[in-house]
Design an enzyme around this catalytic site. Structure first.
Site, PDB file in Angstrom:
ATOM      1  N   GLN A  16       0.774  -1.248   0.000  1.00  0.00           N
ATOM      2  CA  GLN A  16       0.000   0.000   0.000  1.00  0.00           C
ATOM      3  C   GLN A  16       0.803   1.295   0.000  1.00  0.00           C
ATOM      4  O   GLN A  16       0.508   2.213  -0.773  1.00  0.00           O
ATOM      5  CB  GLN A  16      -0.961   0.014   1.203  1.00  0.00           C
ATOM      6  CG  GLN A  16      -1.869   1.221   1.208  1.00  0.00           C
ATOM      7  CD  GLN A  16      -2.800   1.336   2.393  1.00  0.00           C
ATOM      8  OE1 GLN A  16      -3.329   2.393   2.664  1.00  0.00           O
ATOM      9  NE2 GLN A  16      -3.029   0.273   3.134  1.00  0.00           N
ATOM     10  N   GLU A 138       1.011  -1.251   8.271  1.00  0.00           N
ATOM     11  CA  GLU A 138       0.237  -0.101   8.753  1.00  0.00           C
ATOM     12  C   GLU A 138       0.101  -0.016  10.287  1.00  0.00           C
ATOM     13  O   GLU A 138       0.495   0.958  10.903  1.00  0.00           O
ATOM     14  CB  GLU A 138      -1.168  -0.177   8.120  1.00  0.00           C
ATOM     15  CG  GLU A 138      -2.181   0.803   8.659  1.00  0.00           C
ATOM     16  CD  GLU A 138      -1.853   2.242   8.319  1.00  0.00           C
ATOM     17  OE1 GLU A 138      -1.530   2.518   7.166  1.00  0.00           O
ATOM     18  OE2 GLU A 138      -1.935   3.104   9.215  1.00  0.00           O
ATOM     19  N   ASP A 167       0.520   3.935   6.063  1.00  0.00           N
ATOM     20  CA  ASP A 167       0.788   3.570   4.671  1.00  0.00           C
ATOM     21  C   ASP A 167       0.520   4.733   3.714  1.00  0.00           C
ATOM     22  O   ASP A 167       1.423   5.273   3.096  1.00  0.00           O
ATOM     23  CB  ASP A 167      -0.106   2.396   4.257  1.00  0.00           C
ATOM     24  CG  ASP A 167       0.471   1.063   4.687  1.00  0.00           C
ATOM     25  OD1 ASP A 167       1.677   1.004   4.936  1.00  0.00           O
ATOM     26  OD2 ASP A 167      -0.283   0.087   4.779  1.00  0.00           O
ATOM     27  N   GLY A 246      -8.004  20.376  19.664  1.00  0.00           N
ATOM     28  CA  GLY A 246      -7.588  21.763  19.879  1.00  0.00           C
ATOM     29  C   GLY A 246      -8.146  22.334  21.162  1.00  0.00           C
ATOM     30  O   GLY A 246      -8.626  21.623  22.031  1.00  0.00           O
ATOM     31  N   GLY A 247      -8.109  23.633  21.277  1.00  0.00           N
ATOM     32  CA  GLY A 247      -8.583  24.297  22.489  1.00  0.00           C
ATOM     33  C   GLY A 247     -10.086  24.542  22.492  1.00  0.00           C
ATOM     34  O   GLY A 247     -10.601  25.206  23.391  1.00  0.00           O
TER      35      GLY A 247
END
Ligand code: CAO
Length: 415
Positions: A16, A138, A167, A246-247
């Site tokens: 892959q 993977e 991959d 995130g915040g």
């Protein structure tokens, strides 16, 4: 004219990671010559087959727009042909187990002697170091690159994700390395070695988790749900469930029909800028000025309560209704889309992100087209080659063989 027209790629990739890289280069217009072992080919041709004796979807979906030549690169005649291909190509790409090409007699030093302009690009599981000799797939990369230790719920085991970040993610990195080296060659006239390790690629995608590892040394990670739940932090970045990275706190919430539909869920982000709209939508206008809920820092220890109230509202709507109501108010939400829904989505068909391809042996099937769109170099997805479909054509056109030379190579089993 396509962006990479005139660039010839000697494609020694399999499975892959490498094939995703060369498929991308082919979509941008490069002539990709896939070299495969006579009678065997890329192992994925025969893996996870859904139709007997027909190239699998695993193979066809990773090898569009390529030409296939069969060549035994361990045979003397095969080595001679391979040397001619190295002379004639701009880039060689491979993702064999470490040392495989050296064992064939084609080290980087040898390749440079044959063609100093050659760019030699490899995917390996690990970069130089204690594990550089290991074979890697993977999920090993996801585990070794920090993906698994940071995925899942805090009270459960590490998890791998369905997105093939090890991959296909590393294939993307390698493609960028190759075009960068091609750009450099325009000025220097010289090729160079490009290496993309799968561990490095996954760790790069886990950058925010290394950020959190360092923040952890200065105190608890207040945007993680476990902070509000009073669960102590350990020594390393914990698994964060579906918390937003995130915040701006977010979670996956149930929608109408969740009892029977495994994908009746939405992602919902309580972005600070639209908090007042969120309060109105979910029927809690009093939270707008409540000293326990009005500001992000006041809400952080109470995220459980906040999301429970939001979910009580989302459970009354389908995931699409949530989107229709929240989008005009700039509240960031996203329906959890199944593969069935994605495969049937008309807008993805229109942009060429989901493409129907016709194959001479399997008939029509769906694939994912080029995710990167160039205005002057649109990708046209052509079916994957059959094993050795272009052997004679390439021997004639690229290697410069005549009929007798082709027959002789066939007779000794080199192609
Ligand atoms: N002619 C003759 N021999 C050929 C050939 C050809 N055209 N093409 C390949 N071979 C040989 C190789 O030279 C190698 O032989 P040796 O072991 O004698 O050197 C052999 O075929 C098999 O190569 P391999 O070891 O790479 O294949 P594998 O199936 O055992 O391992 C994989 C597969 C993916 C684990 C390994 O290639 C690897 O670790 N690659 C690097 C990391 C990577 O890309 N992983 C992602 C794969 S996608 O999930």
């Amino acid at each position: 004219m396509k962006a990479l027209e005139g660039v010839r790629i000697l494609d020694m990739t399999h499975v892959q990671s490498g094939p995703t890289c060369t498929q991308l280069l082919a979509w941008f217009g490069a002539d990709v010559i896939k070299v495969e072992r006579p009678g065997i080919g890329d192992a994925t041709r025969g893996q996870l087959r859904d139709i007997p004796d027909v190239d699998s979807l695993y193979f066809t979906m990773l090898n569009h727009n390529k030409r296939s030549i069969t060549l035994n690169t361990k045979d003397d005649k095969g080595k001679e042909i391979f040397t001619r291909l190295i002379e004639e190509c701009d880039v060689m790409v491979e993702n064999f187990a470490p040392g495989a090409l050296d064992r064939m007699g084609f080290s980087w030093e040898r390749i440079q002697q044959i063609n100093p302009r050659m760019i030699y690009a490899s995917v390996k599981g690990f970069g130089p170091g204690p594990y550089s000799d290991c074979k890697v797939y993977e999920n090993v990369a996801q585990c070794a690159g920090g993906g698994a230790s940071t995925t899942g719920f805090p009270d459960g085991p590490p998890l791998v994700t369905g997105a093939q970040v090890g991959d296909s993610g590393t294939g993307l990195n390698l493609a960028l390395g190759i075009v960068t080296a091609l750009y450099h060659r325009e000025k220097s006239g010289k090729g160079q070695r490009v290496l993309a390790s799968m561990q490095d690629g996954v760790l790069n995608l886990c950058r925010v988790k290394l950020r959190d590892q360092q923040r952890l040394q200065r105190g608890p990670l207040t945007e993680y749900s476990q902070f509000g739940e009073g669960v102590e932090f350990g020594e390393s970045t914990p698994r964060a469930g579906n918390d937003s990275g995130g915040g701006q706190p977010g979670r996956i919430l149930k929608c109408k029909g969740w009892e029977t539909d495994p994908n009746a869920y939405t992602y919902f982000i309580t972005q600070a800028a639209v908090w007042k709209s969120i309060c109105d939508v979910i029927g809690r206008p009093e939270w707008k000025d409540d000293p326990d809920f009005a500001t992000p820092s006041q809400r952080l220890p109470r995220l459980g309560e906040v999301f429970e109230a939001i979910e009580n509202w989302t459970k009354t709507k389908t995931k699409y209704e949530v989107m229709e109501i929240c989008n005009p108010l700039d509240i960031p939400v996203g329906p959890i889309l199944s593969m069935k829904e994605l495969s049937e989505e008309p807008s993805l068909r229109e942009t060429g992100t989901v493409v129907e391809v016709d194959h001479p042996e399997r008939g029509k099937y769906l694939t994912v087209g080029n995710p990167i769109k160039l205005s002057d170099s649109p990708a046209e997805v052509r079916r994957s080659p059959l094993l050795g479909e272009h052997t004679e054509e390439i021997l004639r056109e690229v290697v410069g063989f005549n009929d007798d030379e082709i027959i002789s190579a066939q007779t000794v089993g080199a192609v």
